[in-house]
Design a protein around this motif. Structure first.
Motif, PDB file in Angstrom:
ATOM      1  N   MET A   7       0.841  -1.183   0.000  1.00 20.07           N
ATOM      2  CA  MET A   7       0.000   0.000   0.000  1.00 20.07           C
ATOM      3  C   MET A   7       0.882   1.241   0.000  1.00 20.07           C
ATOM      4  O   MET A   7       1.848   1.325   0.750  1.00 20.07           O
ATOM      5  N   LYS A   8       0.539   2.206  -0.842  1.00 25.70           N
ATOM      6  CA  LYS A   8       1.327   3.441  -0.924  1.00 25.70           C
ATOM      7  C   LYS A   8       0.674   4.538  -0.081  1.00 25.70           C
ATOM      8  O   LYS A   8      -0.552   4.632  -0.011  1.00 25.70           O
ATOM      9  N   TYR A   9       1.541   5.345   0.531  1.00 29.00           N
ATOM     10  CA  TYR A   9       1.088   6.439   1.377  1.00 29.00           C
ATOM     11  C   TYR A   9       1.828   7.715   0.998  1.00 29.00           C
ATOM     12  O   TYR A   9       3.027   7.687   0.709  1.00 29.00           O
ATOM     13  N   MET A  10       1.086   8.816   0.998  1.00 29.37           N
ATOM     14  CA  MET A  10       1.690  10.130   0.840  1.00 29.37           C
ATOM     15  C   MET A  10       1.976  10.682   2.226  1.00 29.37           C
ATOM     16  O   MET A  10       1.072  10.767   3.064  1.00 29.37           O
ATOM     17  N   LEU A  11       3.227  11.021   2.478  1.00 31.23           N
ATOM     18  CA  LEU A  11       3.628  11.611   3.741  1.00 31.23           C
ATOM     19  C   LEU A  11       3.865  13.100   3.505  1.00 31.23           C
ATOM     20  O   LEU A  11       4.811  13.487   2.827  1.00 31.23           O
ATOM     21  N   LEU A  12       2.977  13.935   4.029  1.00 33.26           N
ATOM     22  CA  LEU A  12       3.109  15.376   3.905  1.00 33.26           C
ATOM     23  C   LEU A  12       3.876  15.900   5.112  1.00 33.26           C
ATOM     24  O   LEU A  12       3.436  15.734   6.255  1.00 33.26           O
TER      25      LEU A  12
ATOM     26  N   ASP B  51      16.930   2.366   1.654  1.00 34.29           N
ATOM     27  CA  ASP B  51      17.614   1.069   1.579  1.00 34.29           C
ATOM     28  C   ASP B  51      16.654  -0.089   1.813  1.00 34.29           C
ATOM     29  O   ASP B  51      16.839  -1.181   1.258  1.00 34.29           O
ATOM     30  N   ARG B  52      15.621   0.145   2.607  1.00 32.27           N
ATOM     31  CA  ARG B  52      14.633  -0.907   2.896  1.00 32.27           C
ATOM     32  C   ARG B  52      13.529  -0.970   1.855  1.00 32.27           C
ATOM     33  O   ARG B  52      12.671  -1.850   1.902  1.00 32.27           O
ATOM     34  N   GLY B  53      13.520  -0.027   0.907  1.00 30.07           N
ATOM     35  CA  GLY B  53      12.487   0.003  -0.112  1.00 30.07           C
ATOM     36  C   GLY B  53      11.170   0.552   0.376  1.00 30.07           C
ATOM     37  O   GLY B  53      10.141   0.402  -0.303  1.00 30.07           O
ATOM     38  N   VAL B  54      11.172   1.226   1.539  1.00 27.63           N
ATOM     39  CA  VAL B  54       9.941   1.803   2.073  1.00 27.63           C
ATOM     40  C   VAL B  54       9.693   3.189   1.476  1.00 27.63           C
ATOM     41  O   VAL B  54       8.573   3.514   1.089  1.00 27.63           O
TER      42      VAL B  54
ATOM     43  N   ASP C 161       6.912  12.796   0.877  1.00 31.60           N
ATOM     44  CA  ASP C 161       7.581  11.516   0.646  1.00 31.60           C
ATOM     45  C   ASP C 161       6.520  10.493   0.271  1.00 31.60           C
ATOM     46  O   ASP C 161       5.400  10.518   0.802  1.00 31.60           O
ATOM     47  N   ILE C 162       6.868   9.611  -0.655  1.00 29.73           N
ATOM     48  CA  ILE C 162       5.990   8.503  -1.032  1.00 29.73           C
ATOM     49  C   ILE C 162       6.526   7.254  -0.364  1.00 29.73           C
ATOM     50  O   ILE C 162       7.681   6.861  -0.587  1.00 29.73           O
ATOM     51  N   LEU C 163       5.699   6.637   0.474  1.00 27.41           N
ATOM     52  CA  LEU C 163       6.089   5.434   1.192  1.00 27.41           C
ATOM     53  C   LEU C 163       5.298   4.236   0.685  1.00 27.41           C
ATOM     54  O   LEU C 163       4.138   4.380   0.279  1.00 27.41           O
ATOM     55  N   GLU C 164       5.909   3.089   0.719  1.00 28.55           N
ATOM     56  CA  GLU C 164       5.202   1.837   0.416  1.00 28.55           C
ATOM     57  C   GLU C 164       5.345   0.935   1.623  1.00 28.55           C
ATOM     58  O   GLU C 164       6.440   0.456   1.922  1.00 28.55           O
ATOM     59  N   CYS C 165       4.241   0.717   2.316  1.00 30.96           N
ATOM     60  CA  CYS C 165       4.264  -0.007   3.583  1.00 30.96           C
ATOM     61  C   CYS C 165       3.213  -1.115   3.570  1.00 30.96           C
ATOM     62  O   CYS C 165       2.245  -1.076   2.815  1.00 30.96           O
ATOM     63  N   GLU C 166       3.409  -2.077   4.465  1.00 33.17           N
ATOM     64  CA  GLU C 166       2.454  -3.175   4.579  1.00 33.17           C
ATOM     65  C   GLU C 166       1.158  -2.725   5.243  1.00 33.17           C
ATOM     66  O   GLU C 166       0.106  -3.324   5.030  1.00 33.17           O
ATOM     67  N   SER C 167       1.228  -1.698   6.074  1.00 33.41           N
ATOM     68  CA  SER C 167       0.046  -1.270   6.812  1.00 33.41           C
ATOM     69  C   SER C 167       0.153   0.210   7.159  1.00 33.41           C
ATOM     70  O   SER C 167       1.232   0.815   7.061  1.00 33.41           O
ATOM     71  N   LEU C 168      -0.973   0.792   7.606  1.00 34.65           N
ATOM     72  CA  LEU C 168      -0.980   2.161   8.065  1.00 34.65           C
ATOM     73  C   LEU C 168      -0.084   2.323   9.283  1.00 34.65           C
ATOM     74  O   LEU C 168       0.595   3.335   9.443  1.00 34.65           O
ATOM     75  N   GLU C 169      -0.071   1.318  10.143  1.00 32.39           N
ATOM     76  CA  GLU C 169       0.763   1.387  11.342  1.00 32.39           C
ATOM     77  C   GLU C 169       2.235   1.514  10.991  1.00 32.39           C
ATOM     78  O   GLU C 169       2.990   2.267  11.630  1.00 32.39           O
ATOM     79  N   GLU C 170       2.676   0.773   9.969  1.00 38.00           N
ATOM     80  CA  GLU C 170       4.067   0.875   9.541  1.00 38.00           C
ATOM     81  C   GLU C 170       4.368   2.262   8.991  1.00 38.00           C
ATOM     82  O   GLU C 170       5.438   2.826   9.242  1.00 38.00           O
ATOM     83  N   ALA C 171       3.421   2.847   8.247  1.00 38.23           N
ATOM     84  CA  ALA C 171       3.605   4.191   7.700  1.00 38.23           C
ATOM     85  C   ALA C 171       3.673   5.223   8.826  1.00 38.23           C
ATOM     86  O   ALA C 171       4.478   6.159   8.780  1.00 38.23           O
ATOM     87  N   ILE C 172       2.826   5.057   9.853  1.00 34.15           N
ATOM     88  CA  ILE C 172       2.845   5.973  10.994  1.00 34.15           C
ATOM     89  C   ILE C 172       4.171   5.867  11.744  1.00 34.15           C
ATOM     90  O   ILE C 172       4.748   6.878  12.161  1.00 34.15           O
ATOM     91  N   GLU C 173       4.666   4.657  11.895  1.00 34.02           N
ATOM     92  CA  GLU C 173       5.958   4.462  12.568  1.00 34.02           C
ATOM     93  C   GLU C 173       7.078   5.164  11.809  1.00 34.02           C
ATOM     94  O   GLU C 173       7.951   5.805  12.396  1.00 34.02           O
TER      95      GLU C 173
END
Length: 234
Positions: A1-6, A30-33, A74-86
């Protein structure tokens, strides 16, 4: 899942003790996030545009007067919303400003559209339809094939005409491998394709080609912007 981080800065906050952003960028990269991102100019450099009654209204500065402003994204690709928040919580600006984490609207199958585009190429090649093939490419596309560079729609059509003039009947385009990686407005494809046809001298054409393709999102559709074609051993 992709997330926009403003990344929201605060012009009243003291940023002198803020940690550098580079380690955060490099670590998630480096982690591809973290896929990509960039800083933005200050709100004073913004221009707000509105259209009222058919008239374009332009005003300097942001659309709202506030001490907080979007300083980057920043554009993030995370497994969950919790990972994006972290990940957002570890950003240095989170200590002095705010981070808005927003999921992308998931209503488009970009990879499916690109695979459908490749299917159209196969169908058009069978009919030796130059215009249908050219419609799959951007007007300024660069194609590298036969040891030559073909840039632009006219050069592409000329190259296709040269190829098809050397064969008769349908051209079989068999896709043996096809991998696609999509990243927002651009994508890359790696394919192994076998072309079969009958040459004008009666001999059989049986070429195995390695094709690397760069795609660009042209708004309502994907088009080929760059392509490199090299022959493999049959």
């Amino acid at each position: 899942m992709k997330y926009m981080l403003l990344v929201c800065g605060d012009d009243t906050a003291d940023a002198s003790g803020m940690a550098p952003v580079e380690p955060w960028v490099e670590g998630l990269g480096d982690r591809g996030v973290r896929l990509h991102g960039h800083r933005l100019a200050l709100p004073a450099d913004a221009v707000t545009v509105r259209v009222r009654g058919g008239e374009v209204l332009r005003s300097d500065g942001p659309f709202a007067e506030t001490k907080e402003y979007v300083a980057g994204f920043d554009i993030l690709e995370c497994e969950s919303l919790e990972e994006a928040i972290e990940a957002a919580a570890r950003h240095p600006v989170a200590a002095i400003g705010a981070m808005e984490v927003r999921p992308f609207w998931e209503d488009e199958d970009a990879e499916g559209q690109i695979r459908l585009l490749d299917t159209r190429l196969t169908e058009a090649a069978r009919e030796r339809d130059i215009e249908r093939i050219a419609a799959c490419y951007a007007p300024d596309a660069a194609v590298y094939a036969d040891g030559r560079e073909h840039v632009g729609a006219d050069a592409l059509r000329k190259w296709l005409d040269e190829m098809f003039s050397g064969v008769t009947g349908p051209v079989t385009r068999e896709v043996l491998e096809f991998r696609v990686h999509v990243d927002e407005s651009i994508a890359f494809g790696h394919a192994l394709v076998r072309f079969r046809a009958t040459r004008t001298d009666g001999a059989s054409l049986n070429d195995l080609m390695r094709i690397t393709t760069g795609y660009r999102n042209a708004g309502l559709r994907w088009v080929i912007a760059h392509q490199h074609i090299s022959q493999e051993r049959s």
